[in-house]
Enzyme design. Structure first.
Site, PDB file in Angstrom:
ATOM      1  N   CYS A 105      -9.997  -8.857  -6.623  1.00 29.16           N
ATOM      2  CA  CYS A 105     -10.700  -7.666  -7.115  1.00 29.16           C
ATOM      3  C   CYS A 105     -10.802  -7.710  -8.641  1.00 29.16           C
ATOM      4  O   CYS A 105     -10.100  -8.470  -9.316  1.00 29.16           O
ATOM      5  CB  CYS A 105      -9.989  -6.395  -6.649  1.00 29.16           C
ATOM      6  SG  CYS A 105      -8.532  -5.987  -7.618  1.00 29.16           S
ATOM      7  N   GLU A 120       0.837  -1.212   0.000  1.00 31.70           N
ATOM      8  CA  GLU A 120       0.000   0.000   0.000  1.00 31.70           C
ATOM      9  C   GLU A 120       0.864   1.252   0.000  1.00 31.70           C
ATOM     10  O   GLU A 120       2.087   1.208   0.179  1.00 31.70           O
ATOM     11  CB  GLU A 120      -0.931  -0.045   1.220  1.00 31.70           C
ATOM     12  CG  GLU A 120      -1.861  -1.251   1.150  1.00 31.70           C
ATOM     13  CD  GLU A 120      -2.859  -1.315   2.299  1.00 31.70           C
ATOM     14  OE1 GLU A 120      -2.738  -0.561   3.280  1.00 31.70           O
ATOM     15  OE2 GLU A 120      -3.781  -2.153   2.181  1.00 31.70           O
ATOM     16  N   CYS A 165      -7.543  -7.258 -10.657  1.00 33.84           N
ATOM     17  CA  CYS A 165      -6.662  -8.441 -10.680  1.00 33.84           C
ATOM     18  C   CYS A 165      -7.234  -9.520 -11.586  1.00 33.84           C
ATOM     19  O   CYS A 165      -6.488 -10.215 -12.284  1.00 33.84           O
ATOM     20  CB  CYS A 165      -6.448  -8.968  -9.267  1.00 33.84           C
ATOM     21  SG  CYS A 165      -5.361  -7.907  -8.296  1.00 33.84           S
ATOM     22  N   GLU A 177      -1.857 -10.085  -6.036  1.00 31.19           N
ATOM     23  CA  GLU A 177      -1.916 -10.854  -7.290  1.00 31.19           C
ATOM     24  C   GLU A 177      -1.153 -10.141  -8.397  1.00 31.19           C
ATOM     25  O   GLU A 177      -0.413 -10.753  -9.164  1.00 31.19           O
ATOM     26  CB  GLU A 177      -3.377 -11.027  -7.755  1.00 31.19           C
ATOM     27  CG  GLU A 177      -4.270 -11.796  -6.810  1.00 31.19           C
ATOM     28  CD  GLU A 177      -5.000 -10.890  -5.826  1.00 31.19           C
ATOM     29  OE1 GLU A 177      -4.378  -9.951  -5.292  1.00 31.19           O
ATOM     30  OE2 GLU A 177      -6.192 -11.133  -5.592  1.00 31.19           O
ATOM     31  N   CYS A 219      -2.244  -4.671  -5.435  1.00 27.97           N
ATOM     32  CA  CYS A 219      -2.694  -5.945  -4.866  1.00 27.97           C
ATOM     33  C   CYS A 219      -1.607  -7.017  -5.016  1.00 27.97           C
ATOM     34  O   CYS A 219      -0.797  -6.970  -5.948  1.00 27.97           O
ATOM     35  CB  CYS A 219      -3.927  -6.455  -5.608  1.00 27.97           C
ATOM     36  SG  CYS A 219      -5.382  -5.432  -5.421  1.00 27.97           S
TER      37      CYS A 219
HETATM   38  N1  THU Z   1      -6.051  -6.613  -2.040  1.00 25.38           N
HETATM   39  C1  THU Z   1      -5.266  -7.535  -2.662  1.00 25.38           C
HETATM   40  O1  THU Z   1      -4.044  -7.579  -2.461  1.00 25.38           O
HETATM   41  N2  THU Z   1      -5.858  -8.408  -3.513  1.00 25.38           N
HETATM   42  C2  THU Z   1      -7.199  -8.420  -3.803  1.00 25.38           C
HETATM   43  O2  THU Z   1      -7.642  -9.174  -4.641  1.00 25.38           O
HETATM   44  C3  THU Z   1      -8.106  -7.521  -3.082  1.00 25.38           C
HETATM   45  C4  THU Z   1      -7.464  -6.493  -2.240  1.00 25.38           C
HETATM   46  C5  THU Z   1      -5.408  -5.653  -1.134  1.00 25.38           C
HETATM   47  C6  THU Z   1      -5.415  -4.240  -1.629  1.00 25.38           C
HETATM   48  C7  THU Z   1      -5.305  -3.480  -0.333  1.00 25.38           C
HETATM   49  O3  THU Z   1      -3.926  -3.391   0.018  1.00 25.38           O
HETATM   50  C8  THU Z   1      -6.006  -4.356   0.683  1.00 25.38           C
HETATM   51  O4  THU Z   1      -6.081  -5.645   0.093  1.00 25.38           O
HETATM   52  C9  THU Z   1      -7.391  -3.881   1.051  1.00 25.38           C
HETATM   53  O5  THU Z   1      -8.168  -3.666  -0.046  1.00 25.38           O
END
Ligand code: THU
Length: 157
Positions: free
Chosen positions: A111, A63, A114, A74, A72
């Site tokens: 998400c 982040e 991804c 993935e 993310c």
């Molecule tokens: N996040 C992922 O790493 N992968 C996903 O498929 C959904 C969300 C992360 C993004 C962010 O750092 C945290 O999860 C909260 O949304």
């Protein structure tokens, strides 16, 4: 006329029921999840993917205070694979997550962004990517391809 889309996947109560290769991916994803930098969401995600030469690539969510600048887990793993092993295909990708945001029995549902990247990776390489999603209480679903996670997708073709 009414039409329906079906989503088919395999379900297991525990990822310990998976093959040795798949269990290795789950273990690696759980391990890399610790490297997540997620001070804003407190939600850690880990991804491990196996390439066609059996090499494993890991990624965790990263982040940033300027929120859209983060990425993310993935996509961290998929883009690393694309950048460093452009001639290899991704055979299996596993995602795990931990945090209060996610009820214990719920799988991390990747998400939309991804899914779009997984799907394009799959279509570029011309080979299916198996997708393994694991919940915090260890149940697991396995999809045979990434495309099924994004019905009616906007595709490059
Ligand atoms: N996040 C992922 O790493 N992968 C996903 O498929 C959904 C969300 C992360 C993004 C962010 O750092 C945290 O999860 C909260 O949304």
């Amino acid at each position: 006329m009414r039409k329906e889309l079906t989503l088919s996947y395999e379900y297991f109560e525990s990822w310990k029921e998976l093959s040795e290769d798949d269990q290795e991916l789950v273990n690696r994803a759980l391990h890399v999840m610790d490297s997540a930098y997620a001070p804003y969401s407190n939600f850690k995600v880990g991804t491990s993917l196996r390439l066609s030469n059996k090499h494993i690539i890991n990624g965790s969510n990263q982040e940033n205070v300027a929120f859209p600048s983060g990425l993310c887990a993935e996509r961290v793993a998929l883009f690393y694979a694309g950048a460093n092993y452009p001639d290899l295909s991704v055979s299996t990708l596993c995602v795990v997550a931990s945090g209060d945001l996610l009820p214990q029995d719920k799988l991390l549902s990747p998400c939309g962004g991804c899914r779009q990247v997984m799907m394009e990776t799959e279509s570029r390489q011309g080979k299916n990517i198996r997708v393994i999603l694991v919940s915090q209480n260890n149940s697991v679903v396995v999809f045979n391809n990434a495309k099924s996670l994004l019905p009616l997708a906007f595709g490059a073709e």
